[in-house]
Design a protein around this motif. Structure first.
Motif, PDB file in Angstrom:
ATOM      1  N   LEU A   1      41.669  33.229  39.552  1.00 37.46           N
ATOM      2  CA  LEU A   1      41.428  32.619  38.238  1.00 37.46           C
ATOM      3  C   LEU A   1      40.843  33.608  37.231  1.00 37.46           C
ATOM      4  N   MET A   2      40.384  34.747  37.706  1.00 33.70           N
ATOM      5  CA  MET A   2      39.769  35.706  36.793  1.00 33.70           C
ATOM      6  C   MET A   2      40.809  36.267  35.830  1.00 33.70           C
ATOM      7  N   PRO A   3      40.479  36.352  34.547  1.00 39.21           N
ATOM      8  CA  PRO A   3      41.441  36.910  33.591  1.00 39.21           C
ATOM      9  C   PRO A   3      41.701  38.387  33.856  1.00 39.21           C
ATOM     10  N   ASP A   4      42.936  38.803  33.649  1.00 39.41           N
ATOM     11  CA  ASP A   4      43.302  40.196  33.896  1.00 39.41           C
ATOM     12  C   ASP A   4      42.517  41.167  33.013  1.00 39.41           C
ATOM     13  N   SER A   5      42.078  40.668  31.857  1.00 38.43           N
ATOM     14  CA  SER A   5      41.376  41.536  30.902  1.00 38.43           C
ATOM     15  C   SER A   5      39.922  41.806  31.307  1.00 38.43           C
ATOM     16  N   ALA A   6      39.412  41.051  32.280  1.00 39.51           N
ATOM     17  CA  ALA A   6      38.004  41.202  32.652  1.00 39.51           C
ATOM     18  C   ALA A   6      37.795  42.403  33.571  1.00 39.51           C
ATOM     19  N   GLU A   7      36.688  43.102  33.362  1.00 40.86           N
ATOM     20  CA  GLU A   7      36.283  44.153  34.292  1.00 40.86           C
ATOM     21  C   GLU A   7      35.744  43.489  35.550  1.00 40.86           C
ATOM     22  N   GLN A   8      36.284  43.843  36.698  1.00 43.03           N
ATOM     23  CA  GLN A   8      35.900  43.198  37.952  1.00 43.03           C
ATOM     24  C   GLN A   8      35.129  44.195  38.824  1.00 43.03           C
ATOM     25  N   ILE A   9      33.926  43.831  39.202  1.00 43.00           N
ATOM     26  CA  ILE A   9      33.064  44.713  39.982  1.00 43.00           C
ATOM     27  C   ILE A   9      32.775  44.038  41.317  1.00 43.00           C
ATOM     28  N   ASP A  10      33.226  44.631  42.399  1.00 42.80           N
ATOM     29  CA  ASP A  10      33.057  44.057  43.729  1.00 42.80           C
ATOM     30  C   ASP A  10      31.713  44.475  44.314  1.00 42.80           C
ATOM     31  N   VAL A  11      30.830  43.497  44.491  1.00 51.34           N
ATOM     32  CA  VAL A  11      29.531  43.778  45.121  1.00 51.34           C
ATOM     33  C   VAL A  11      29.372  42.927  46.380  1.00 51.34           C
ATOM     34  N   GLY A  12      30.502  42.514  46.957  1.00 47.22           N
ATOM     35  CA  GLY A  12      30.490  41.631  48.117  1.00 47.22           C
ATOM     36  C   GLY A  12      29.801  42.237  49.318  1.00 47.22           C
ATOM     37  N   LYS A  13      29.225  41.355  50.134  1.00 50.38           N
ATOM     38  CA  LYS A  13      28.495  41.779  51.324  1.00 50.38           C
ATOM     39  C   LYS A  13      29.139  41.186  52.568  1.00 50.38           C
ATOM     40  N   LYS A  14      29.044  41.917  53.658  1.00 50.29           N
ATOM     41  CA  LYS A  14      29.391  41.402  54.971  1.00 50.29           C
ATOM     42  C   LYS A  14      28.200  41.614  55.882  1.00 50.29           C
ATOM     43  N   SER A  15      28.243  40.996  57.040  1.00 54.42           N
ATOM     44  CA  SER A  15      27.112  41.116  57.970  1.00 54.42           C
ATOM     45  C   SER A  15      26.808  42.574  58.285  1.00 54.42           C
ATOM     46  N   ASN A  16      25.556  42.973  58.019  1.00 56.03           N
ATOM     47  CA  ASN A  16      25.089  44.344  58.280  1.00 56.03           C
ATOM     48  C   ASN A  16      25.857  45.391  57.483  1.00 56.03           C
ATOM     49  N   CYS A  17      26.462  44.974  56.392  1.00 56.81           N
ATOM     50  CA  CYS A  17      27.209  45.920  55.540  1.00 56.81           C
ATOM     51  C   CYS A  17      27.046  45.506  54.093  1.00 56.81           C
TER      52      CYS A  17
END
Length: 464
Positions: free
Chosen positions: A9-25
């Protein structure tokens, strides 16, 4: 933890910054996430911090707001639904029930870095409520042992829900005394939540999610982003995991002297032929650019290739005069040849990459026509690396194709060495099927060229 359907759903024009976390990472530590929010806001940008669940339930939302508040950055909080409540519901577990318990307790099963989990197990057992432990996969053995040492019965129902609310959700229902061993046997991994309480015994009776027809099935949808809604929505309601992979986009052709000339002499045409809903929308835009509207088409008969195009036309107050029984160019041409009278002239408004069958057959029948391209189809997808990996790993069960151009866009977006035989291509019609077969795909084809027919064919396939 944010599903691909939401990310799409995010607009293509938006700057997307991935700060996702996983277990122990944690590639981006929390202090840096806080700084990024502040920095982007101070650049004058409107910033959305997208989080899974509820940002204030072990989501560290409060920490992120502190830095913004200190620098007088205005913000708004949109509450989410915490996984502590939504995941049990998707597993058929009501966290409260008058016959079992009147309270629910949400506990973190994850200690601070280098810290030790410190829980008052005696208090948790004494309350006799449903216990929901978040971020608890690695600490589950210790939690269950602590509960039993505090007096909880070994046969108390307990459940571990992995990848909750997602189409590939797994649930494991056991008891406090047996769950740890069962988790090892089933190789349960994060993200997952632990639920302890008598209400877990209701899971089999109340489980609705795993009984949806397409539960556990992963489908990639290749339609353009602005056209994917109906298909993806219906697939999700049937329980499928949908990966949005729009590999074509349409772009109006402008400047366009042929269409300017055609609209300027619109009175000379008796029939207008449209071969896609996109063509209808482009026509509306072109009429407006020419200071015209649908009234300028009042003298014409309208022919469309199928029900979706007819529906798009009807949305603008016009009904199609002819729709072929079989929705493809060949049968559209055959119908026009029967209907077009002496002295009539036909105007085709369609994609620059439109199939040759329609103009060839009209020409062979000596029917006067003008074939005017009004939009072009562009092939691309920025997520091709991820899709190539998912195909290689066998994670895609079906890929849907609603036109030959979506097949071409899909193939051209991926590396030449890609093996296309590892999934089923769900095709809307014969021409689409031929394009998929030529790429080496296994195909199943709808009995008629509609979205509902595609879904019916998919359901039939799943029942085999």
């Amino acid at each position: 933890l944010v599903g691909p359907e939401i990310l799409a759903l995010m607009p293509d024009s938006a700057e997307q910054i991935d700060v996702g976390k996983k277990s122990n990472c944690h590639p981006v530590p929390q202090w840096r996430i806080n700084e990024i929010l502040l920095e982007k806001a101070q650049e004058g940008k409107r910033v959305v911090r997208l989080k899974g669940g509820d940002c204030f339930v072990f989501g560290r939302g409060g920490e992120e707001l502190e830095l913004l508040e200190q620098h007088d950055i205005p913000f708004e909080v949109v509450p989410g639904v915490t996984s502590a409540l939504s995941v049990p519901a998707y597993a058929g577990i009501p966290v409260t029930h008058r016959d079992f318990t009147s309270s629910v307790h949400i506990i973190t099963g994850h200690a601070k870095q280098n810290g030790q989990l410190n829980l008052d197990f005696e208090a948790l057992v004494r309350h006799r409520g449903t216990l929901v432990f978040l971020m608890s996969v690695s600490s589950t053995p210790m939690i269950l042992s602590g509960l039993m040492q505090a007096g909880m019965a070994e046969d108390m129902p307990a459940a571990m829900i992995e990848r909750g609310t997602l189409p590939n959700q797994r649930k494991l229902v056991a008891t406090v005394g047996t769950l740890s061993q069962r988790m090892q046997e089933e190789h349960i991994t994060s993200p997952a939540i632990l639920i302890v309480g008598a209400v877990c015994a209701l899971s089999d009776s109340f489980d609705w999610f795993s009984h949806t027809p397409l539960h556990g099935v992963t489908v990639a949808v290749t339609r353009p982003k602005n056209r994917a809604g109906t298909l993806t929505d219906k697939l999700r309601k049937l329980g499928a995991q949908v990966i949005s992979y729009p590999c074509i986009e349409t772009k109006i052709i402008w400047p366009n002297m042929p269409v300017v000339e055609a609209l300027a002499s619109i009175d000379q045409y008796s029939w207008l032929v449209l071969t896609s809903p996109t063509g209808v929308e482009m026509l509306v835009r072109l009429l407006d650019a020419a200071d015209m509207d649908m009234r300028n088409l009042a003298h014409m008969k309208l022919a469309v290739i199928g029900s979706a195009t007819a529906k798009a036309l009807k949305a603008h107050g016009l009904r199609a005069d002819y729709i072929p029984a079989i929705y493809d160019s060949v049968h559209l041409a055959e119908g026009l040849i029967r209907l077009v009278g002496e002295g009539d002239r036909v105007l085709l408004l369609r994609a620059a990459q439109g199939s040759s069958e329609l103009p060839v057959q009209l020409g062979e029948a000596c029917i006067p026509f003008d074939d005017v391209p009004i939009y072009e189809t562009l092939y691309h997808n920025e997520n091709s690396d991820a899709m190539a990996q998912q195909l290689a790993d066998g994670e895609i069960d079906y890929v849907t194709f609603t036109s030959a151009s979506t097949v071409q866009g899909f193939v051209s977006s991926l590396p030449k060495e890609t093996d296309f035989s590892g999934f089923r291509a769900l095709c809307i019609g014969n021409m689409t099927e031929q394009a998929a077969k030529s790429a080496g795909m296994q195909t199943i084809t709808a009995k008629s060229a509609t979205i509902d027919a595609m879904l019916s064919r998919l359901l039939e396939e799943q029942q085999l």
